[in-house]
Scaffold this motif. Structure first.
Motif, PDB file in Angstrom:
ATOM      1  N   LEU A 115      25.343 -47.993  11.564  1.00  0.00           N
ATOM      2  CA  LEU A 115      26.691 -48.506  11.848  1.00  0.00           C
ATOM      3  C   LEU A 115      26.879 -48.760  13.337  1.00  0.00           C
ATOM      4  O   LEU A 115      27.588 -49.702  13.734  1.00  0.00           O
TER       5      LEU A 115
ATOM      6  N   ILE B 111      30.383 -54.262   6.095  1.00  0.00           N
ATOM      7  CA  ILE B 111      29.244 -53.388   5.841  1.00  0.00           C
ATOM      8  C   ILE B 111      28.894 -53.438   4.356  1.00  0.00           C
ATOM      9  O   ILE B 111      29.773 -53.321   3.494  1.00  0.00           O
TER      10      ILE B 111
ATOM     11  N   THR C 191      28.057 -44.070   4.110  1.00  0.00           N
ATOM     12  CA  THR C 191      28.370 -45.393   4.657  1.00  0.00           C
ATOM     13  C   THR C 191      29.866 -45.660   4.620  1.00  0.00           C
ATOM     14  O   THR C 191      30.431 -46.212   5.574  1.00  0.00           O
TER      15      THR C 191
ATOM     16  N   SER D  89      32.145 -46.336   7.927  1.00  0.00           N
ATOM     17  CA  SER D  89      32.912 -47.582   7.939  1.00  0.00           C
ATOM     18  C   SER D  89      34.389 -47.290   8.173  1.00  0.00           C
ATOM     19  O   SER D  89      35.065 -48.003   8.935  1.00  0.00           O
TER      20      SER D  89
ATOM     21  N   CYS E 137      33.944 -52.252   3.807  1.00  0.00           N
ATOM     22  CA  CYS E 137      32.711 -51.687   3.248  1.00  0.00           C
ATOM     23  C   CYS E 137      32.617 -51.973   1.750  1.00  0.00           C
ATOM     24  O   CYS E 137      33.560 -51.716   0.998  1.00  0.00           O
TER      25      CYS E 137
ATOM     26  N   ALA F  15      36.218 -47.826   0.538  1.00  0.00           N
ATOM     27  CA  ALA F  15      35.117 -48.705   0.156  1.00  0.00           C
ATOM     28  C   ALA F  15      35.367 -49.333  -1.212  1.00  0.00           C
ATOM     29  O   ALA F  15      35.972 -48.727  -2.099  1.00  0.00           O
TER      30      ALA F  15
END
Length: 409
Positions: free
Chosen positions: A108, A119, A132, A136, A143, A167
């Motif tokens: 990242l 992302i 992740t 993010s 994301c 996300a």
């Protein structure tokens, strides 16, 4: 993106040896993806040794991850087995419960320096997806996580955690609906969106990803080697880690590779048998082939095509493996064994009952091998990478207990 090796548009970067570990690795991808990958490689090579980049990463490791993670001596388990002393590198104590955050933070930071706004990631057991999603959220980036529909079913808790952090989770519904299919869709999305950055979670894929993941996960063994010497005045006789794609294992092996007296052992998912579709042990049972843009050992069927794979652990059921692990096998520096579901489940309960530590089912594969060999290694020391905690697997284990598929023994 096509995952087959006979695509006439696919080129191989072997002419400049980029991304090769012996005969494995490379960049077998269409031109459109090669340009995107080389953009990532240029950024990584620019910043991987940059003092400001490393200072920012170290600060995040300390204050966001909670690193360094400790080494723990399993006194009760060691006495119970009556052989080698068993130690754990506690990656399960990382923020969010696994080693995956080490790599997500590093990638990242690269995405941030490249000015990317979206992302993309794939995930199997969900730990990489969670990591992740968390980073993010930290940086305010959009994301999207691709996850096999079957893995979404098995890992509902991690899916909820990803969504709680903002996300979008997209189900991969083709094929076996697991990790391979999630990688397929993530790669395709990456190629189609030039504003995106693909945070690949394991040490697989085309150059530069195996090198990138090794670089950021090597913090595990960087810490562990010094910690173990301080703790025991020696190096371990054996280092064991589970191997799916191979990220925690390559991170755990990295700083021990030069220590020739330290045996390196990777524990692959042996599943329920040795037949096609019963395991995901590509190093033990696979053959050399190309998948997802890199060359390594791959589980293949009778026709030479990518075979269906299986593991009780959603984080291990990938049909290929890190090209660096393939090379370590070829040169004899590391050995790889297949650990069955039954052995992993037994280790899951043994560690829980003997030490009050509930391991991830992935990590339980490594622990199972240590438990198997320890009685015949009296006076020796085994260091196991406990790559993740088992909270995410409790519902799955509970359902199996209720259905009498396993016993709590």
């Amino acid at each position: 993106m096509s995952t087959q090796s006979n695509n006439s548009n696919i080129q191989n970067s072997q002419e400049n040896s980029l991304g090769f570990y012996g005969s494995h690795g490379g960049q077998f991808v269409p031109d459109e993806m090669k340009a995107r990958l080389n953009e990532v490689a240029d950024c990584f090579n620019k910043y991987k040794n940059d003092k400001n980049f490393l200072a920012e990463l170290d600060d995040l490791y300390k204050h966001f991850c909670g690193r360094p993670t400790p080494i723990f001596y399993c006194e009760n388990l060691s006495k119970q087995l009556g052989g080698a002393d068993i130690y754990l590198k506690r990656e399960d104590l990382n923020h969010l419960g696994a080693h995956k955050l080490n790599n997500a933070l590093g990638q990242l930071l690269l995405a941030k320096r490249m000015g990317k706004t979206r992302i993309i990631a794939e995930t199997g057991a969900g730990q990489h997806g969670v990591a992740t999603a968390a980073v993010s959220a930290l940086y305010g980036l959009k994301c999207t996580i691709y996850m096999g529909e079957e893995d979404i079913r098995r890992q509902e808790l991690n899916v909820l955690r990803m969504r709680m952090m903002g996300a979008e989770v997209i189900a991969a519904t083709s094929g076996q609906k697991t990790l391979k299919e999630a990688v397929d869709e993530a790669l395709e999305a990456f190629v189609n969106d030039p504003e995106s950055f693909y945070v690949l979670g394991s040490a697989v894929g085309p150059y530069p990803y195996p090198e990138i993941v090794h670089h950021f996960q090597s913090v595990i063994s960087f810490e562990a080697r010094e910690q173990f010497q301080t703790m025991t005045n020696s190096l371990p006789d054996m280092v064991v880690a589970c191997v799916g794609g191979g990220s925690n294992a390559i991170g755990m092996f990295s700083h021990f590779i030069k220590d020739k007296d330290v045996a390196l052992v990777g524990a692959e998912p042996g599943g329920i048998g040795n037949k096609i579709g019963e395991h995901a042990a590509s190093l033990v049972h696979g053959k050399e082939s190309i998948l997802h843009g890199f060359k390594s050992y791959v589980c293949l069927d009778e026709k030479g095509e990518v075979a269906p794979v299986y593991s009780i652990s959603a984080g291990l059921d990938y049909p290929s493996v890190s090209p660096e692990h393939a090379h370590l096998k070829d040169i004899g520096r590391a050995s790889y064994v297949a650990v069955t579901d039954e052995e992993a489940i037994k280790a899951f309960f043994i560690l829980s009952k003997s030490q009050g530590i509930i391991p991830a089912l992935e990590s339980a594969h490594a622990l199972a091998h240590a438990i198997k060999v320890a009685p015949n290694m009296k006076g020796k020391k085994i260091l196991v990478c406990l790559s993740g905690r088992g909270d995410k697997d409790v519902d799955q284990i509970s359902a199996m207990l209720k259905e009498n598929k396993i016993q709590m023994s």
